[in-house]
Design a protein around this motif. Structure first.
Motif, PDB file in Angstrom:
ATOM      1  N   LEU A   1       6.970  18.932  16.075  1.00 51.11           N
ATOM      2  CA  LEU A   1       6.247  18.131  16.586  1.00 51.11           C
ATOM      3  C   LEU A   1       6.937  16.211  15.992  1.00 51.11           C
ATOM      4  O   LEU A   1       7.630  16.481  15.089  1.00 51.11           O
ATOM      5  CB  LEU A   1       4.965  17.742  15.697  1.00 51.11           C
ATOM      6  CG  LEU A   1       3.733  18.778  15.771  1.00 51.11           C
ATOM      7  CD1 LEU A   1       2.513  18.996  15.048  1.00 51.11           C
ATOM      8  CD2 LEU A   1       3.501  18.562  17.648  1.00 51.11           C
ATOM      9  N   PRO A   2       7.033  15.554  16.387  1.00 51.21           N
ATOM     10  CA  PRO A   2       7.754  14.396  16.868  1.00 51.21           C
ATOM     11  C   PRO A   2       6.520  13.491  15.413  1.00 51.21           C
ATOM     12  O   PRO A   2       8.021  12.113  14.731  1.00 51.21           O
ATOM     13  CB  PRO A   2       7.165  12.869  18.051  1.00 51.21           C
ATOM     14  CG  PRO A   2       6.887  14.507  19.293  1.00 51.21           C
ATOM     15  CD  PRO A   2       5.897  15.049  18.434  1.00 51.21           C
ATOM     16  N   ASN A   3       6.072  13.696  14.940  1.00 51.12           N
ATOM     17  CA  ASN A   3       5.342  12.578  13.626  1.00 51.12           C
ATOM     18  C   ASN A   3       4.563  13.192  12.955  1.00 51.12           C
ATOM     19  O   ASN A   3       2.967  13.120  12.831  1.00 51.12           O
ATOM     20  CB  ASN A   3       4.259  11.175  14.794  1.00 51.12           C
ATOM     21  CG  ASN A   3       4.468  10.310  13.456  1.00 51.12           C
ATOM     22  OD1 ASN A   3       4.389  10.480  12.278  1.00 51.12           O
ATOM     23  ND2 ASN A   3       3.688   9.195  13.854  1.00 51.12           N
ATOM     24  N   ALA A   4       4.812  14.122  12.417  1.00 54.26           N
ATOM     25  CA  ALA A   4       4.177  15.857  11.793  1.00 54.26           C
ATOM     26  C   ALA A   4       4.179  15.108  10.133  1.00 54.26           C
ATOM     27  O   ALA A   4       5.425  15.278   9.738  1.00 54.26           O
ATOM     28  CB  ALA A   4       4.345  16.962  12.153  1.00 54.26           C
ATOM     29  N   THR A   5       3.020  15.139   9.406  1.00 55.94           N
ATOM     30  CA  THR A   5       3.268  15.874   7.997  1.00 55.94           C
ATOM     31  C   THR A   5       2.709  17.154   7.762  1.00 55.94           C
ATOM     32  O   THR A   5       1.588  18.186   7.997  1.00 55.94           O
ATOM     33  CB  THR A   5       2.611  14.873   7.065  1.00 55.94           C
ATOM     34  OG1 THR A   5       2.971  13.431   7.568  1.00 55.94           O
ATOM     35  CG2 THR A   5       2.554  15.561   6.055  1.00 55.94           C
TER      36      THR A   5
ATOM     37  N   THR B   1       3.038  13.151  20.451  1.00 59.67           N
ATOM     38  CA  THR B   1       3.351  11.892  19.388  1.00 59.67           C
ATOM     39  C   THR B   1       2.781  10.658  18.185  1.00 59.67           C
ATOM     40  O   THR B   1       3.508   9.919  17.508  1.00 59.67           O
ATOM     41  CB  THR B   1       3.858  10.682  20.454  1.00 59.67           C
ATOM     42  OG1 THR B   1       3.064  10.248  21.285  1.00 59.67           O
ATOM     43  CG2 THR B   1       4.959  11.233  21.521  1.00 59.67           C
ATOM     44  N   MET B   2       1.267  11.280  18.292  1.00 60.95           N
ATOM     45  CA  MET B   2       0.416  10.489  17.393  1.00 60.95           C
ATOM     46  C   MET B   2       0.954  11.171  16.090  1.00 60.95           C
ATOM     47  O   MET B   2       1.561  11.670  15.840  1.00 60.95           O
ATOM     48  CB  MET B   2      -0.926  10.500  17.805  1.00 60.95           C
ATOM     49  CG  MET B   2      -1.865  11.797  18.452  1.00 60.95           C
ATOM     50  SD  MET B   2      -0.809  12.697  19.271  1.00 60.95           S
ATOM     51  CE  MET B   2      -1.776  12.288  20.603  1.00 60.95           C
ATOM     52  N   PRO B   3       0.823  10.206  15.305  1.00 59.93           N
ATOM     53  CA  PRO B   3       0.439  11.013  13.923  1.00 59.93           C
ATOM     54  C   PRO B   3      -0.588  12.577  14.486  1.00 59.93           C
ATOM     55  O   PRO B   3      -1.476  12.627  13.953  1.00 59.93           O
ATOM     56  CB  PRO B   3      -0.091  10.083  12.991  1.00 59.93           C
ATOM     57  CG  PRO B   3       0.690   9.090  13.668  1.00 59.93           C
ATOM     58  CD  PRO B   3      -0.319   8.615  14.837  1.00 59.93           C
TER      59      PRO B   3
ATOM     60  N   ARG C   1      -5.012  10.772  16.133  1.00 57.37           N
ATOM     61  CA  ARG C   1      -4.043  11.148  14.960  1.00 57.37           C
ATOM     62  C   ARG C   1      -4.549  12.468  15.345  1.00 57.37           C
ATOM     63  O   ARG C   1      -5.864  12.944  16.193  1.00 57.37           O
ATOM     64  CB  ARG C   1      -4.690  10.587  13.339  1.00 57.37           C
ATOM     65  CG  ARG C   1      -3.638   9.677  13.283  1.00 57.37           C
ATOM     66  CD  ARG C   1      -5.004   8.995  11.555  1.00 57.37           C
ATOM     67  NE  ARG C   1      -6.193   8.550  12.295  1.00 57.37           N
ATOM     68  CZ  ARG C   1      -6.716   8.853  10.816  1.00 57.37           C
ATOM     69  NH1 ARG C   1      -5.782   8.726   9.805  1.00 57.37           N
ATOM     70  NH2 ARG C   1      -7.522   8.410  10.484  1.00 57.37           N
TER      71      ARG C   1
ATOM     72  N   TRP D   1      -5.063  12.558   3.469  1.00 59.84           N
ATOM     73  CA  TRP D   1      -4.339  12.439   4.800  1.00 59.84           C
ATOM     74  C   TRP D   1      -5.163  11.465   5.453  1.00 59.84           C
ATOM     75  O   TRP D   1      -4.003  10.072   6.565  1.00 59.84           O
ATOM     76  CB  TRP D   1      -3.485  13.786   5.522  1.00 59.84           C
ATOM     77  CG  TRP D   1      -3.211  13.585   6.642  1.00 59.84           C
ATOM     78  CD1 TRP D   1      -1.563  13.012   6.436  1.00 59.84           C
ATOM     79  CD2 TRP D   1      -2.922  13.010   7.715  1.00 59.84           C
ATOM     80  NE1 TRP D   1      -0.309  12.881   7.743  1.00 59.84           N
ATOM     81  CE2 TRP D   1      -1.361  13.461   8.729  1.00 59.84           C
ATOM     82  CE3 TRP D   1      -4.121  13.183   8.969  1.00 59.84           C
ATOM     83  CZ2 TRP D   1      -1.487  12.565  10.604  1.00 59.84           C
ATOM     84  CZ3 TRP D   1      -3.809  12.884  10.043  1.00 59.84           C
ATOM     85  CH2 TRP D   1      -2.527  12.467  10.788  1.00 59.84           C
TER      86      TRP D   1
ATOM     87  N   ASP E   1       6.750  18.297  22.569  1.00 60.51           N
ATOM     88  CA  ASP E   1       7.165  16.454  22.093  1.00 60.51           C
ATOM     89  C   ASP E   1       5.870  15.474  22.703  1.00 60.51           C
ATOM     90  O   ASP E   1       5.747  14.322  22.469  1.00 60.51           O
ATOM     91  CB  ASP E   1       8.742  16.374  23.643  1.00 60.51           C
ATOM     92  CG  ASP E   1       9.272  17.492  23.262  1.00 60.51           C
ATOM     93  OD1 ASP E   1       9.929  17.345  21.568  1.00 60.51           O
ATOM     94  OD2 ASP E   1      10.753  17.852  23.451  1.00 60.51           O
TER      95      ASP E   1
END
Length: 251
Positions: free
Chosen positions: A218-222, A194-196, A121, A246, A191
């Motif tokens: 980002l593909p997998n973002a908060t 890909t990790m959180p 992450r 988080w 791209d």
């Protein structure tokens, strides 16, 4: 907390501050700052460690308690990414999390987007798209602070940065060489991240462009907003709490 030193890829002595026990979390500081100034002084390292992490805080070369080489050969392109890789190899890390604030976030993304490192992450504090894709333009501000250091007076937009540089005891010759090692990042490479990912930024922080825009790319973002400007957000407890929340509890 304990501090130890290790030799980077070129033999430069780097300081590592370790706190807590548990899952490894490598945490990087901002430009002309240090682990002490960004993470330790305000207790963020304790907030995160309390959730079951060993917080591994590097001082980049010329920062904090690390060495300040004067030889231009000590400043190849992407030198901070190479220092980060040296740390990961030194510790023998395999399954770990990685993050940082400002320069630390930028270094994290350069390492991950180019697939040099693959943490589980990532945490990206105080960073937006302009701080990545338009870094050379942004770094021009800091070059001026260094080059015109003695003539910058109160009222100048660069005065606060000048005084911060002075307060941290940064060697300006070394700092100038370090700035030249940092290329822009092709945003298309995001791209590969890909990790959180957590993108956390002060509600008044626009120094590195748009953090929400970075999160959207980002593909997998908060995205989480905390109080403060670029300089003040790291001093507030909400920054460390947002990161700890988080990451979650590993105990």
């Amino acid at each position: 907390m304990k501090t130890e030193h290790f030799a980077s890829f070129d033999g430069t002595d780097l300081a590592l501050h370790r706190h807590g026990e548990g899952r490894p979390f490598v945490l990087l500081h901002g430009l002309f700052s240090s682990a002490e100034m960004n993470w330790i002084k305000w207790g963020h390292h304790e907030t995160i460690a309390a959730r079951g992490y060993e917080v591994l805080m590097l001082d980049f070369r010329i920062h904090g308690e690390s060495a300040v080489p004067q030889d231009p050969a000590a400043y190849p392109s992407r030198v901070l990414v190479r220092d980060l890789v040296a740390l990961v190899e030194h510790l023998g890390l395999d399954d770990y999390d990685l993050g940082g604030f400002s320069l630390g976030a930028r270094t994290t993304l350069h390492a991950v987007a180019t697939r040099v490192l693959a943490p589980a992450r990532v945490v990206l504090g105080g960073m937006g798209t302009a701080g990545l894709g338009e870094w050379r333009k942004r770094s021009g501000f800091f070059r001026r602070v260094i080059d015109e250091f003695d003539s910058i007076e109160q009222g100048d937009p660069a005065y606060f940065s000048k005084m911060f540089l002075k307060s941290q005891g940064i060697d300006r010759t070394a700092a100038r060489m370090l700035l030249d090692t940092m290329p822009d990042l092709d945003l298309a490479l995001l791209d590969n991240v890909t990790m959180p990912a957590l993108v956390v930024c002060g509600d008044e922080d626009r120094d590195n462009g748009s953090a929400p825009e970075l999160a959207a790319l980002l593909p997998n973002a908060t995205y989480v907003e905390v109080p403060g400007t670029h300089m003040s957000s790291c001093t507030k407890p909400e920054m460390g709490q947002a990161i700890a929340d988080w990451l979650g509890d590993t105990r």
